[in-house]
Scaffold this motif. Structure first.
Motif, PDB file in Angstrom:
ATOM      1  N   ALA A  61       2.468 -38.681  40.769  1.00  0.00           N
ATOM      2  CA  ALA A  61       2.977 -37.930  39.615  1.00  0.00           C
ATOM      3  C   ALA A  61       1.559 -37.067  39.297  1.00  0.00           C
ATOM      4  CB  ALA A  61       3.246 -38.576  38.547  1.00  0.00           C
ATOM      5  N   MET A  62       0.550 -37.821  38.973  1.00  0.00           N
ATOM      6  CA  MET A  62      -0.819 -37.065  38.507  1.00  0.00           C
ATOM      7  C   MET A  62      -1.421 -36.394  39.796  1.00  0.00           C
ATOM      8  SD  MET A  62      -0.310 -37.517  35.660  1.00  0.00           S
ATOM      9  CE  MET A  62      -1.722 -36.451  35.489  1.00  0.00           C
ATOM     10  N   ASP A  63      -1.065 -36.724  41.204  1.00  0.00           N
ATOM     11  CA  ASP A  63      -1.580 -35.923  42.142  1.00  0.00           C
ATOM     12  C   ASP A  63      -0.823 -34.389  42.193  1.00  0.00           C
ATOM     13  OD1 ASP A  63      -3.591 -37.725  42.805  1.00  0.00           O
ATOM     14  OD2 ASP A  63      -2.484 -38.372  44.549  1.00  0.00           O
ATOM     15  N   ILE A  64       0.423 -34.730  41.963  1.00  0.00           N
ATOM     16  CA  ILE A  64       1.244 -33.542  41.995  1.00  0.00           C
ATOM     17  C   ILE A  64       1.005 -32.592  40.953  1.00  0.00           C
ATOM     18  CG2 ILE A  64       3.665 -32.675  41.423  1.00  0.00           C
ATOM     19  CD1 ILE A  64       4.551 -35.176  42.883  1.00  0.00           C
ATOM     20  N   TYR A  65       0.749 -33.239  39.652  1.00  0.00           N
ATOM     21  CA  TYR A  65       0.401 -32.433  38.448  1.00  0.00           C
ATOM     22  C   TYR A  65      -0.917 -31.810  38.471  1.00  0.00           C
ATOM     23  CZ  TYR A  65       0.267 -31.368  33.209  1.00  0.00           C
ATOM     24  OH  TYR A  65       0.395 -30.711  32.225  1.00  0.00           O
ATOM     25  N   GLU A  66      -2.044 -32.625  38.794  1.00  0.00           N
ATOM     26  CA  GLU A  66      -3.412 -32.178  38.829  1.00  0.00           C
ATOM     27  C   GLU A  66      -3.825 -31.507  40.098  1.00  0.00           C
ATOM     28  OE1 GLU A  66      -5.896 -34.417  35.312  1.00  0.00           O
ATOM     29  OE2 GLU A  66      -5.272 -35.784  37.087  1.00  0.00           O
ATOM     30  N   LYS A  67      -3.539 -32.127  41.218  1.00  0.00           N
ATOM     31  CA  LYS A  67      -3.973 -31.650  42.429  1.00  0.00           C
ATOM     32  C   LYS A  67      -3.151 -30.333  42.961  1.00  0.00           C
ATOM     33  CE  LYS A  67      -6.360 -35.802  44.026  1.00  0.00           C
ATOM     34  NZ  LYS A  67      -6.318 -37.025  44.737  1.00  0.00           N
ATOM     35  N   GLN A  68      -1.864 -30.601  42.700  1.00  0.00           N
ATOM     36  CA  GLN A  68      -1.019 -29.455  43.439  1.00  0.00           C
ATOM     37  C   GLN A  68      -0.500 -28.582  42.168  1.00  0.00           C
ATOM     38  OE1 GLN A  68      -1.674 -30.849  46.413  1.00  0.00           O
ATOM     39  NE2 GLN A  68       0.044 -29.402  46.882  1.00  0.00           N
ATOM     40  N   GLU A  69      -1.232 -28.635  40.961  1.00  0.00           N
ATOM     41  CA  GLU A  69      -0.719 -27.843  40.050  1.00  0.00           C
ATOM     42  C   GLU A  69       0.604 -27.680  39.697  1.00  0.00           C
ATOM     43  OE1 GLU A  69      -3.056 -24.293  39.708  1.00  0.00           O
ATOM     44  OE2 GLU A  69      -4.820 -25.229  39.706  1.00  0.00           O
ATOM     45  N   GLY A  70       1.255 -28.827  39.984  1.00  0.00           N
ATOM     46  CA  GLY A  70       2.985 -29.009  39.972  1.00  0.00           C
ATOM     47  C   GLY A  70       3.351 -29.349  38.686  1.00  0.00           C
ATOM     48  N   VAL A  71       4.649 -29.527  38.551  1.00  0.00           N
ATOM     49  CA  VAL A  71       5.371 -29.809  37.482  1.00  0.00           C
ATOM     50  C   VAL A  71       5.654 -31.262  37.402  1.00  0.00           C
ATOM     51  CG1 VAL A  71       7.659 -29.158  36.115  1.00  0.00           C
ATOM     52  CG2 VAL A  71       6.541 -27.443  37.561  1.00  0.00           C
ATOM     53  N   ILE A  72       5.638 -31.940  35.978  1.00  0.00           N
ATOM     54  CA  ILE A  72       6.341 -33.038  35.875  1.00  0.00           C
ATOM     55  C   ILE A  72       7.696 -32.883  34.827  1.00  0.00           C
ATOM     56  CG2 ILE A  72       5.921 -35.198  34.572  1.00  0.00           C
ATOM     57  CD1 ILE A  72       2.930 -35.134  35.096  1.00  0.00           C
TER      58      ILE A  72
END
Length: 171
Positions: A61-72
């Motif tokens: 989740a945090m890789d998606i949110y921070e590294k990918q600038e994705g959505v949680i």
């Protein structure tokens, strides 16, 4: 009620597509967060157990949110999955964010299932300095705060999905 549940179980047991999906579901160790722009925590009381403090799921989740600038995103009890997420700076993801989910205010506190919860969603969000909002139990309710999208119940899911897609497409 049990007859109805047996029918549902039997339906899935003989559904080849469903069984294939179960058989081929990736383990958390097989998920490459760089392939995703969003994570969705589905609801249901089971989301209160094993998911919220699972380090592998938290890392994804945090890789998606921070590294990918994705959505949680999360709906209903799925919000339990995000209440312990911490950013790389050590702050909780929910800090200073508008958050929604299935609050303890709507739970049947006298029931055994409720007594088995090790934490409460609204209280934990607020303890982690998030702002929790909810409405009547059956109402569609969605909170969107940046790349955090949370809904109160299944009625909120269509709008939640549209919001997640809009955020992804706006980048």
């Amino acid at each position: 009620m049990w007859i109805h549940l047996k029918r549902i179980r039997k339906k899935y047991l003989y559904d080849n597509d469903f069984m294939y999906a179960l058989k081929t579901t990736k383990k958390t160790t097989e998920v490459h967060s760089s392939s995703y722009k969003a994570i969705y925590y589905v609801g249901g009381g089971s989301a209160m157990f094993n998911v919220p403090k699972n380090k592998e799921i938290q890392k994804i989740a945090m890789d998606i949110y921070e590294k990918q600038e994705g959505v949680i995103s999360a709906v209903c009890h799925g919000t339990a999955g995000i209440v312990f997420l911490k950013k790389s700076d050590g702050e909780y993801v929910v800090k200073n964010k508008r958050v929604n989910g299935f609050p303890e205010d709507h739970e049947k506190k006298e029931k055994e299932y409720f007594k088995s919860f090790s934490f409460l969603i609204r209280k934990t969000v607020e303890d982690h300095r998030g702002k929790f909002f909810f409405s009547d139990v059956a109402d569609e309710h969605l909170e969107v705060d940046g790349r955090l999208v949370t809904g109160q119940n299944p009625a909120s899911v269509p709008k939640l999905v549209r919001e997640v897609i809009n955020i992804i497409n706006s980048k």
